[in-house]
Design a protein around this motif. Structure first.
Motif, PDB file in Angstrom:
ATOM      1  N   TYR A   1       0.867  -1.171   0.000  1.00 33.81           N
ATOM      2  CA  TYR A   1       0.000   0.000   0.000  1.00 33.81           C
ATOM      3  C   TYR A   1       0.906   1.224   0.000  1.00 33.81           C
ATOM      4  N   PHE A   2       0.853   1.979  -1.101  1.00 36.38           N
ATOM      5  CA  PHE A   2       1.731   3.138  -1.255  1.00 36.38           C
ATOM      6  C   PHE A   2       1.027   4.390  -0.739  1.00 36.38           C
ATOM      7  N   LEU A   3       1.723   5.136   0.095  1.00 35.46           N
ATOM      8  CA  LEU A   3       1.142   6.286   0.772  1.00 35.46           C
ATOM      9  C   LEU A   3       1.704   7.589   0.223  1.00 35.46           C
ATOM     10  N   TRP A   4       0.862   8.611   0.218  1.00 37.14           N
ATOM     11  CA  TRP A   4       1.284   9.920  -0.282  1.00 37.14           C
ATOM     12  C   TRP A   4       2.231  10.619   0.684  1.00 37.14           C
ATOM     13  N   GLY A   5       2.026  10.414   1.997  1.00 38.15           N
ATOM     14  CA  GLY A   5       2.826  11.159   2.961  1.00 38.15           C
ATOM     15  C   GLY A   5       3.001  10.438   4.283  1.00 38.15           C
ATOM     16  N   GLU A   6       3.826  11.021   5.136  1.00 36.49           N
ATOM     17  CA  GLU A   6       4.168  10.419   6.426  1.00 36.49           C
ATOM     18  C   GLU A   6       2.996  10.418   7.402  1.00 36.49           C
ATOM     19  N   ARG A   7       2.078  11.382   7.277  1.00 37.18           N
ATOM     20  CA  ARG A   7       0.986  11.467   8.241  1.00 37.18           C
ATOM     21  C   ARG A   7       0.129  10.205   8.244  1.00 37.18           C
ATOM     22  N   LEU A   8      -0.151   9.668   7.064  1.00 31.26           N
ATOM     23  CA  LEU A   8      -0.967   8.460   6.989  1.00 31.26           C
ATOM     24  C   LEU A   8      -0.186   7.243   7.491  1.00 31.26           C
TER      25      LEU A   8
ATOM     26  N   PHE B   1       3.386  -1.108   4.080  1.00 37.34           N
ATOM     27  CA  PHE B   1       3.100   0.280   3.727  1.00 37.34           C
ATOM     28  C   PHE B   1       4.395   1.021   3.390  1.00 37.34           C
ATOM     29  N   VAL B   2       4.377   1.711   2.254  1.00 36.35           N
ATOM     30  CA  VAL B   2       5.567   2.414   1.778  1.00 36.35           C
ATOM     31  C   VAL B   2       5.181   3.845   1.406  1.00 36.35           C
ATOM     32  N   VAL B   3       5.891   4.813   1.948  1.00 34.77           N
ATOM     33  CA  VAL B   3       5.656   6.216   1.592  1.00 34.77           C
ATOM     34  C   VAL B   3       6.455   6.540   0.334  1.00 34.77           C
ATOM     35  N   THR B   4       5.749   6.932  -0.710  1.00 38.59           N
ATOM     36  CA  THR B   4       6.405   7.244  -1.982  1.00 38.59           C
ATOM     37  C   THR B   4       6.117   8.665  -2.460  1.00 38.59           C
ATOM     38  N   GLY B   5       5.019   9.259  -1.975  1.00 36.48           N
ATOM     39  CA  GLY B   5       4.514  10.469  -2.602  1.00 36.48           C
ATOM     40  C   GLY B   5       3.579  10.078  -3.733  1.00 36.48           C
ATOM     41  N   CYS B   6       2.946  11.069  -4.341  1.00 34.09           N
ATOM     42  CA  CYS B   6       2.007  10.815  -5.439  1.00 34.09           C
ATOM     43  C   CYS B   6       2.615  11.286  -6.757  1.00 34.09           C
TER      44      CYS B   6
ATOM     45  N   TYR C   1       3.116  22.811   5.630  1.00 30.09           N
ATOM     46  CA  TYR C   1       1.819  22.142   5.699  1.00 30.09           C
ATOM     47  C   TYR C   1       1.695  21.037   4.652  1.00 30.09           C
ATOM     48  N   ILE C   2       2.328  21.235   3.492  1.00 28.12           N
ATOM     49  CA  ILE C   2       2.185  20.292   2.383  1.00 28.12           C
ATOM     50  C   ILE C   2       2.995  19.019   2.593  1.00 28.12           C
ATOM     51  N   TYR C   3       4.246  19.142   2.995  1.00 30.86           N
ATOM     52  CA  TYR C   3       5.157  17.997   3.023  1.00 30.86           C
ATOM     53  C   TYR C   3       4.706  16.829   3.910  1.00 30.86           C
ATOM     54  N   PRO C   4       4.142  17.052   5.111  1.00 30.46           N
ATOM     55  CA  PRO C   4       3.718  15.892   5.916  1.00 30.46           C
ATOM     56  C   PRO C   4       2.661  15.025   5.228  1.00 30.46           C
ATOM     57  N   TRP C   5       1.856  15.642   4.379  1.00 31.95           N
ATOM     58  CA  TRP C   5       0.788  14.914   3.693  1.00 31.95           C
ATOM     59  C   TRP C   5       1.216  14.406   2.324  1.00 31.95           C
ATOM     60  N   PHE C   6       2.215  15.060   1.710  1.00 29.43           N
ATOM     61  CA  PHE C   6       2.584  14.760   0.324  1.00 29.43           C
ATOM     62  C   PHE C   6       4.058  14.400   0.158  1.00 29.43           C
ATOM     63  N   TYR C   7       4.724  14.130   1.258  1.00 26.97           N
ATOM     64  CA  TYR C   7       6.107  13.672   1.269  1.00 26.97           C
ATOM     65  C   TYR C   7       7.037  14.730   0.675  1.00 26.97           C
ATOM     66  N   LYS C   8       8.022  14.344  -0.078  1.00 33.26           N
ATOM     67  CA  LYS C   8       9.081  15.268  -0.479  1.00 33.26           C
ATOM     68  C   LYS C   8       8.679  16.197  -1.626  1.00 33.26           C
ATOM     69  N   VAL C   9       7.748  15.769  -2.461  1.00 33.96           N
ATOM     70  CA  VAL C   9       7.371  16.503  -3.673  1.00 33.96           C
ATOM     71  C   VAL C   9       8.635  16.946  -4.405  1.00 33.96           C
ATOM     72  N   ASP C  10       9.439  15.964  -4.778  1.00 33.69           N
ATOM     73  CA  ASP C  10      10.746  16.217  -5.386  1.00 33.69           C
ATOM     74  C   ASP C  10      10.833  15.765  -6.841  1.00 33.69           C
ATOM     75  N   GLY C  11       9.694  15.385  -7.425  1.00 34.25           N
ATOM     76  CA  GLY C  11       9.698  14.925  -8.810  1.00 34.25           C
ATOM     77  C   GLY C  11      10.110  13.478  -8.974  1.00 34.25           C
ATOM     78  N   GLN C  12      10.256  12.743  -7.864  1.00 36.33           N
ATOM     79  CA  GLN C  12      10.746  11.365  -7.943  1.00 36.33           C
ATOM     80  C   GLN C  12       9.783  10.334  -7.349  1.00 36.33           C
ATOM     81  N   ALA C  13       8.527  10.725  -7.130  1.00 34.08           N
ATOM     82  CA  ALA C  13       7.554   9.771  -6.584  1.00 34.08           C
ATOM     83  C   ALA C  13       7.340   8.601  -7.539  1.00 34.08           C
TER      84      ALA C  13
END
Length: 462
Positions: free
Chosen positions: A111-118, A133-138, A336-348
Motif C-alpha cells: 500500500y503506497f502512501l502519499w505522505g508520512e501522516r498516513l 506500507f511504503v511512503v512514496t509520494g504521489c 503544511y504540504i510535506y507531511p501529507w505529500f512527502y518530499k514533492v521532489d519529482g521522484q515519486a
C-alpha cells in the motif's frame, strides 16, 4: 513478467501513471495501462504478475480479493490518498480504521502512501505494518517539478483560473446526487456525516456560482477560465456562463497546464491549491463562503491559500499581483504540504516503479494464468446476468468494441477513454525532457482467444 497500472480519470491521473510506466520500461518491465471500468474483464485475460489499483474501497474489494486469489500481487496507490483532514471521518485514523475493518490488510501486498501522516496513523494502529506500507509520494505531483514541469503549457496566459470542486451536487459519472450519497456511504463514512457534507455542498455550490458570475461581470477586462472538477458535469457551467464573454469553460487535459499559465487561482476547498503552490501560483480561497463542515472534511487547501475574507477582498486579490505576493508566503505553505505529500521532489514515480519492481521479483507460490470464468464474471463475486453478458462479449468481441458500445449508452464514460497515440507521445516526451532516449512498442492488448483488441494498452520495452 508484467505489471498492470489501473487508470481512473485520465485527465487527473494519466500523467502520473505514465511516468511510473516510463520508469518501469527503462527497467525492462512490460506494462499494461488498464482503464478502471474494464479491469475486471481484462486482467483475468492478461494475468499480470502485479496490479497497481487506484484505490481500496468496499466497492472494489471483491475485485482485489479475486486478483489476489488468482496469484496477482495487489498493490494500491489511492488516487485520493493525500488530502485528508486532521479530525473526523476523513482523518488518517478513520482511514486506517476502515482499511482494517474491511480486511484489506490481508488482501493487499503493498500500500503506497502519499505522505508520512498516513503512515504514522497505520503505525499507531499496528507497529508491525512497516513492510506492507511504503511512503512514496504521489506521482501526479512530479509534474510540478523540473524537469517534468517543462512539459506544461496552455493556449492562454495571465488569466484567473477558477477551479470548482462540486462533484457531489454536479456529478458527471453518477446519475444523481443520490448515487453520490450512496457512494460516500460505501467508502465507510457515517450517514450523519455524509448528510451534513452533502447539505454543505448544496448550499455552497449556489453561493460559489453566484460569486463567480458577479466577479466575471465586474471584471470584464480579465479572462476567467473555469476548470470543473474531473468528476463534475462541465455542461452546467457552459449553460450558466454562456452570456459572459470573458469566461471560458475548459474541462480538458491536465489542470496543471492551466495552473502553469494562470495569473492566480480561485477556489473553495480544492486540492489544486497544492499544485498551485508547487508551481508558484497564488491560490485564493473564498473563505467568506466557507463553513465548518467543509473545513473538517478538508482543511489543508484553506491553510495553504491566500484567504479572501469578503467579496471586496476577492476583487482586490485577483486584480493586484503585488498584494497577492505580500499576503502569500510560498515557503510557509510547504511546512503544511510535506507531511501529507512527502518530499514533492519529482521522484515519486521513480520510487513507485522501484517498489513495484521489487514486488514483481518476489517469489510467489501461485503463478497467474488466464481465467475465462473470471472474465465472464467481471472478477466479481455476486451474480449479475448483465455482467455475464458483458463478460461474454468481452471474450468474443474484445473490450475495445464493447467499451465503445458502452460509451454510446453512457456518453460520460468517453472522457475516461485512453488513446494509444497519447500514451506513445507522452512517454516519448518524458524521455525527451530527461534527455534519455527510450525505445518501446505500444499497442492495444489482445484477447488471447479471439485476438480482438482490448482497451488496455500494452507497453513492451525493446
Amino acid at each position: 513478467m508484467a505489471i498492470s497500472l489501473i487508470v481512473d480519470n485520465p485527465k487527473r491521473d494519466l500523467d502520473g501513471i505514465l511516468l511510473i510506466a516510463y520508469h518501469l520500461l527503462r527497467q525492462g518491465v512490460v506494462v499494461y495501462i488498464t482503464p478502471m471500468y474494464q479491469q475486471g474483464y481484462e486482467l483475468p485475460m492478461l494475468a499480470p504478475e502485479v496490479v497497481l489499483s487506484n484505490y481500496a474501497r468496499l466497492n472494489n474489494r471483491d475485485l482485489l480479493v479475486n486478483y489476489s486469489k488468482a496469484g496477482i500481487k495487489v498493490a494500491v496507490l489511492d488516487t485520493e490518498g493525500g488530502l485528508l483532514s486532521e479530525h473526523g471521518q476523513n482523518s488518517p485514523g478513520k482511514w486506517v480504521e476502515r482499511f482494517q475493518s474491511n480486511g484489506f490488510d490481508s488482501i493487499i501486498d503493498k500500500y503506497f502512501l502519499w505522505g508520512e501522516r498516513l503512515l504514522d496513523a497505520f503505525r499507531e494502529s499496528d507497529n508491525h505494518c512497516s513492510k506492507q506500507f511504503v511512503v512514496t509520494g504521489c506521482p501526479r505531483y512530479d509534474m510540478c517539478i523540473s524537469p517534468w514541469s517543462r512539459m506544461l503549457d496552455y493556449s492562454e496566459e495571465g488569466y484567473v483560473l477558477v477551479n470548482t470542486n462540486f462533484p457531489i451536487v454536479n456529478p458527471a459519472y453518477s446519475k444523481s446526487s443520490k448515487q453520490e450519497f450512496n457512494a460516500s456511504l460505501e467508502i465507510g463514512y457515517k450517514e450523519t456525516y455524509v448528510q451534513a457534507l452533502h447539505k454543505s455542498f448544496d448550499e455552497l455550490f449556489l453561493k460559489y456560482i453566484q460569486t463567480l458570475y458577479l466577479l466575471a461581470q465586474s471584471n470584464s477586462n480579465i479572462l476567467f477560465v473555469i476548470r470543473p472538477h474531473p468528476f463534475e458535469d462541465a455542461e452546467y457551467y457552459r449553460k450558466k456562463f454562456k452570456l459572459i464573454a470573458n469566461v471560458k469553460i475548459d474541462p480538458f487535459g491536465n489542470v496543471l497546464n492551466q495552473i502553469h499559465n494562470a495569473a492566480c487561482i480561485v477556489h473553495l476547498n480544492c486540492s489544486t491549491a497544492i499544485e498551485s503552490n508547487l508551481l508558484s501560483k497564488v491560490p485564493i480561497s473564498l473563505e467568506f463562503l466557507n463553513n465548518s463542515t467543509f473545513l473538517e472534511h478538508s482543511a489543508l487547501p484553506s491553510k495553504i491559500s491566500c484567504p479572501a475574507q469578503s467579496y471586496q477582498d476577492l476583487n482586490i486579490l485577483i486584480r493586484d499581483e503585488k498584494i497577492r505576493e505580500v499576503k502569500h508566503n510560498f515557503d510557509k505553505t510547504k511546512q503544511y504540504i510535506y507531511p501529507w505529500f512527502y518530499k514533492v521532489d519529482g521522484q515519486a514515480a521513480q520510487r513507485l516503479a522501484s517498489s513495484l519492481l521489487s514486488l514483481l521479483n518476489e517469489s510467489s507460490s501461485l503463478q497467474p494464468k488466464p481465467n475465462w470464468l473470471a472474465t465472464m464474471q467481471g472478477s466479481r463475486t455476486n451474480f449479475s446476468l448483465l455482467r455475464y453478458l458483458q463478460g461474454f462479449l468481452a471474450l468474443t468481441l474484445g473490450t475495445k468494441i464493447t467499451g465503445a458500445l458502452r460509451c454510446l449508452i453512457t456518453p460520460s464514460r468517453k472522457s475516461k477513454s485512453i488513446r494509444l497515440k497519447d500514451i506513445q507521445a507522452r512517454i516519448k516526451k518524458f524521455a525527451e525532457v530527461q534527455n534519455e532516449p527510450i525505445s518501446f512498442q505500444a499497442h492495444y492488448a489482445k484477447n488471447p482467444i479471439s485476438k480482438m483488441p482490448l482497451t488496455t494498452i500494452k507497453l513492451v520495452p525493446d
